[in-house]
Structure formats: structure tokens, C-alpha cells
Design a protein around this motif. Structure first.
Motif, short mmCIF file in Angstrom:
data_model
loop_
_atom_site.label_atom_id
_atom_site.label_comp_id
_atom_site.label_asym_id
_atom_site.label_seq_id
_atom_site.Cartn_x
_atom_site.Cartn_y
_atom_site.Cartn_z
N ILE A 162 -113.29 -27.36 14.48
CA ILE A 162 -113.90 -26.60 15.56
C ILE A 162 -115.30 -27.14 15.83
CG2 ILE A 162 -114.85 -24.82 14.04
CD1 ILE A 162 -114.18 -22.77 16.30
N THR A 163 -115.67 -27.19 17.09
CA THR A 163 -117.00 -27.61 17.52
C THR A 163 -117.51 -26.60 18.54
OG1 THR A 163 -116.52 -29.96 17.22
CG2 THR A 163 -118.33 -29.41 18.68
N ASP A 164 -118.76 -26.22 18.40
CA ASP A 164 -119.29 -25.26 19.35
C ASP A 164 -120.45 -25.85 20.16
OD1 ASP A 164 -120.89 -24.96 16.84
OD2 ASP A 164 -122.01 -23.57 18.09
N THR B 154 -115.64 -24.58 21.68
CA THR B 154 -116.01 -23.28 22.23
C THR B 154 -117.42 -23.32 22.83
OG1 THR B 154 -116.41 -20.94 21.70
CG2 THR B 154 -116.79 -22.52 19.93
N GLY B 155 -117.59 -22.66 23.95
CA GLY B 155 -118.89 -22.51 24.58
C GLY B 155 -119.51 -21.18 24.19
N GLY B 156 -120.70 -21.23 23.65
CA GLY B 156 -121.33 -20.01 23.14
C GLY B 156 -121.66 -18.97 24.20
N LYS B 157 -121.73 -19.39 25.46
CA LYS B 157 -122.02 -18.46 26.55
C LYS B 157 -120.80 -18.19 27.43
CE LYS B 157 -126.99 -19.36 26.88
NZ LYS B 157 -128.11 -19.76 27.78
N ASP B 158 -119.63 -18.58 26.96
CA ASP B 158 -118.41 -18.42 27.75
C ASP B 158 -118.07 -16.95 27.91
OD1 ASP B 158 -115.73 -18.41 28.72
OD2 ASP B 158 -115.41 -20.39 27.89
N HIS B 159 -117.94 -16.49 29.16
CA HIS B 159 -117.52 -15.12 29.44
C HIS B 159 -116.01 -14.96 29.41
CE1 HIS B 159 -121.43 -13.84 31.73
NE2 HIS B 159 -121.57 -13.77 30.43
N THR B 160 -115.29 -16.00 29.83
CA THR B 160 -113.84 -15.89 29.99
C THR B 160 -113.10 -16.02 28.66
OG1 THR B 160 -113.99 -16.77 32.24
CG2 THR B 160 -111.84 -16.89 31.17
N THR C 222 -116.30 -28.18 31.27
CA THR C 222 -115.55 -29.42 31.54
C THR C 222 -115.86 -30.02 32.90
OG1 THR C 222 -113.65 -28.19 32.41
CG2 THR C 222 -113.62 -28.78 30.06
N ILE C 223 -116.51 -29.25 33.78
CA ILE C 223 -116.71 -29.72 35.16
C ILE C 223 -118.17 -29.72 35.61
CG2 ILE C 223 -114.39 -29.09 35.96
CD1 ILE C 223 -115.68 -26.54 37.20
N ASP C 224 -119.05 -29.08 34.84
CA ASP C 224 -120.44 -28.99 35.30
C ASP C 224 -121.22 -30.23 34.89
OD1 ASP C 224 -121.38 -28.58 32.63
OD2 ASP C 224 -121.07 -26.41 32.82
N SER C 225 -122.53 -30.22 35.13
CA SER C 225 -123.35 -31.41 34.90
C SER C 225 -123.45 -31.80 33.44
CB SER C 225 -124.76 -31.17 35.47
OG SER C 225 -125.33 -30.01 34.90
N VAL D 194 -119.51 -32.88 26.28
CA VAL D 194 -118.23 -32.35 25.78
C VAL D 194 -117.22 -33.49 25.63
CG1 VAL D 194 -116.41 -30.66 26.17
CG2 VAL D 194 -118.75 -30.18 26.94
N ALA D 195 -117.13 -34.34 26.64
CA ALA D 195 -116.19 -35.45 26.60
C ALA D 195 -116.52 -36.42 25.48
CB ALA D 195 -116.19 -36.18 27.94
N ASP D 196 -117.80 -36.74 25.30
CA ASP D 196 -118.21 -37.65 24.23
C ASP D 196 -117.91 -37.08 22.85
OD1 ASP D 196 -119.07 -39.66 25.92
OD2 ASP D 196 -121.18 -39.05 25.88
N THR D 197 -118.07 -35.77 22.71
CA THR D 197 -117.74 -35.12 21.44
C THR D 197 -116.25 -35.24 21.15
OG1 THR D 197 -119.55 -33.55 21.71
CG2 THR D 197 -117.81 -32.94 20.18
N ALA D 198 -115.42 -35.07 22.17
CA ALA D 198 -113.98 -35.23 22.00
C ALA D 198 -113.64 -36.67 21.63
CB ALA D 198 -113.25 -34.83 23.28
N LEU D 199 -114.26 -37.63 22.28
CA LEU D 199 -114.02 -39.04 21.98
C LEU D 199 -114.41 -39.38 20.54
CD1 LEU D 199 -115.25 -40.75 25.28
CD2 LEU D 199 -112.96 -41.01 24.28
N THR D 200 -115.57 -38.91 20.12
CA THR D 200 -116.02 -39.16 18.75
C THR D 200 -115.04 -38.60 17.74
OG1 THR D 200 -118.34 -39.15 19.42
CG2 THR D 200 -117.89 -38.75 17.10
N TRP D 201 -114.56 -37.39 17.99
CA TRP D 201 -113.58 -36.77 17.07
C TRP D 201 -112.28 -37.56 17.05
CZ3 TRP D 201 -108.78 -34.41 17.89
CH2 TRP D 201 -108.27 -33.69 16.79
#
Length: 265
Positions: free
Chosen positions: A233-235, A205-211, A244-247, A252-259
Motif C-alpha cells: 500500500i502507498t498513500d 490511497t489519497g489522504g483527502k479522497d472523499h469518494t 490520476t487526472i489532475d496536475s 502517482v504514475a511514477d510511484t506505480a512504475l517504481t513499484w
């Protein structure tokens, strides 16, 4: 040699499948066998998708689930699923059907049973809900609407560049189905959260996510309380829906890989 584990990346609304390119390159280099198919009706390129929105229109949640289930059946082994936004909901449904060995759901759209509906989420989806006829149409965002829904946690010029590069029209039907989920006992947004035999699930989850605000993802986690299967869960407190697409995608990807490595996958 060990056969690489397939990974299926599932995009959400308003982004083209090719937006996963950095992820597929990274996961391929890490020894997986990644693919990033589009939703049913999605053309091969962003330009084609913008030119033919009718090809994308009127596909609902069940259509997308069956589309990806068909792709999974062609693979040599059960895949890992990585989904963003509505793709995260689709990943959860497929995992609950035991069609995947694990799933990572990033800022996943709300599933049946999730009650919080923050005002920012209503504003982010207003371009669809403002006209009931959009249930059967494909709807595009403006650059300004994209900045609110996706790019609020990044510089405006970066948001606008991502909008130009990756955005496509999105079917309105999944949003209407999700909005009515808690009033429909047979909702397409229902996930088998009680499945004890499914593979592990990571919610992000992104803490500033509006959607898909953090409250929605944490309410989703509670839906899994009756299952002993791994649900983590990871925030990312400073990230929005563009994570998933910004700089900052690599974090995010590395966190998924580690998990995934911790799950021996």
C-alpha cells in the motif's frame, strides 16, 4: 528483443477511458504496451458518451469484469492492470482470477468485506443513490458534485476544467451492487483475496479522497491478510480522487512504475 508487457488501464465511474492518455504515453515510453479500453457500451469519445448515456446504462460489475477478461484473452501474454476507483475493484477481481500478472488499484472502490462507510463517500455517491431507479440508468455529475467527489484537493478552476474535459455519465448499477455487497453472499463485489498464487498487488490511497477515503483502502488491505501473495500500500496524503487526472498525476504514475520495477515487471 523482449516483447513488451501489456498494461491494461481501467477507468472508474464518471471518467472516460481517454483520461488515461498521459499514462499510456508514459508507460509506452517506459517500454510497456499500454491500452485503455472503455467499459462495455462506452462510446469512443467524451462527447458521444454525453450524448448517448443509454449506451452506458445498466452495466454491472460482472459485465465489466467479463468485458475486460475478454480483452485480456486477446493479448499475447498476461497483462499488468492499472485501475482507478471502480476500475481498481475490477483490477482486483481479475487479478484474483489469475488473469493478470500484477495490478495497481488506485483509490479502489470497496470490495465485499470492507465495512467502513465514511460520510464523505455517502455524499459523493448521493447523485446516484437519491433515486432507486438510477440502478438501471446512467447518471451524470454536476461540476459542483465533481468538485466534492473528485476535485476537493485541487484548485476549483482545475477541477472545473477536468470536469469539462473528461467526465461522462456513469452506470448506477455498480454502486448499488457494492452498497449491498456485505448482505449478499454472491455479491459481484467479492474478490478472491485469499488467492495465494496471484500476482503482486499495489493499493494506492489519497489522504483527502472523499469518494474512496483512506479508511476504505486500508480496510481493503486487511481483506488480503490471509494471502502470502505480495500486497503493498502507498498513500498520498494531500491527494483526492482526481489523482490520476489532475496536475499531480505524474507522481502517482511514477510511484506505480517504481513499484512495478521492484516486482521485476
Amino acid at each position: 528483443m523482449t516483447t513488451p508487457i501489456p498494461i491494461v488501464f481501467i477507468h472508474g465511474l464518471w471518467l472516460h477511458a481517454t483520461s488515461w492518455a498521459p499514462w499510456t504515453e508514459l508507460f509506452g515510453a517506459e517500454g510497456y504496451a499500454p491500452i485503455a479500453p472503455g467499459w462495455p457500451g462506452d462510446p469512443d469519445t467524451v462527447a458521444e458518451a454525453r450524448e448517448t448515456p443509454e449506451s452506458i446504462a445498466d452495466h454491472g460489475i460482472d459485465d465489466v469484469v467479463e468485458h475486460f477478461a475478454g480483452i485480456i484473452r486477446t493479448l499475447d501474454s498476461a497483462p499488468i492492470l492499472v485501475g482507478h476507483s471502480f476500475g481498481g475493484m475490477i483490477a482486483q477481481k481479475l487479478l484474483g482470477q489469475n488473469l493478470a500478472r500484477a495490478a495497481v488499484a488506485i483509490d479502489a472502490a470497496q470490495i465485499k468485506g470492507v465495512l467502513p462507510l465514511p460520510l464523505s463517500a455517502l455524499r459523493a455517491t448521493l447523485p446516484v443513490f437519491k433515486n432507486p431507479a438510477n440502478r438501471h440508468r446512467a447518471v451524470s455529475l454536476t461540476a459542483e458534485q465533481f468538485r466534492f467527489a473528485f476535485g476537493n484537493a485541487i484548485p476549483e478552476d482545475e477541477s472545473d476544467a477536468l470536469f469539462e474535459k473528461w467526465t461522462i455519465p456513469a452506470p448506477g448499477k455498480p454502486l448499488f451492487e457494492a452498497a449491498a455487497a456485505n448482505f449478499n453472499p454472491h455479491s459481484a463485489a467479492k474478490v478472491d483475496t485469499g488467492n495465494e498464487s496471484r500476482g503482486p498487488l499495489l493499493l494506492m490511497t489519497g489522504g483527502k479522497d472523499h469518494t474512496v477515503p483512506e479508511a476504505v483502502v486500508r480496510a481493503t488491505l486487511k481483506q488480503y491478510r490471509h494471502s502470502e501473495a505480495v500486497t503493498d500500500i502507498t498513500d498520498f496524503p494531500a491527494k483526492g480522487h482526481s489523482l490520476t487526472i489532475d496536475s499531480g498525476w505524474r507522481e502517482v504514475a511514477d510511484t506505480a512504475l517504481t513499484w512495478l520495477r521492484k516486482q521485476s515487471l
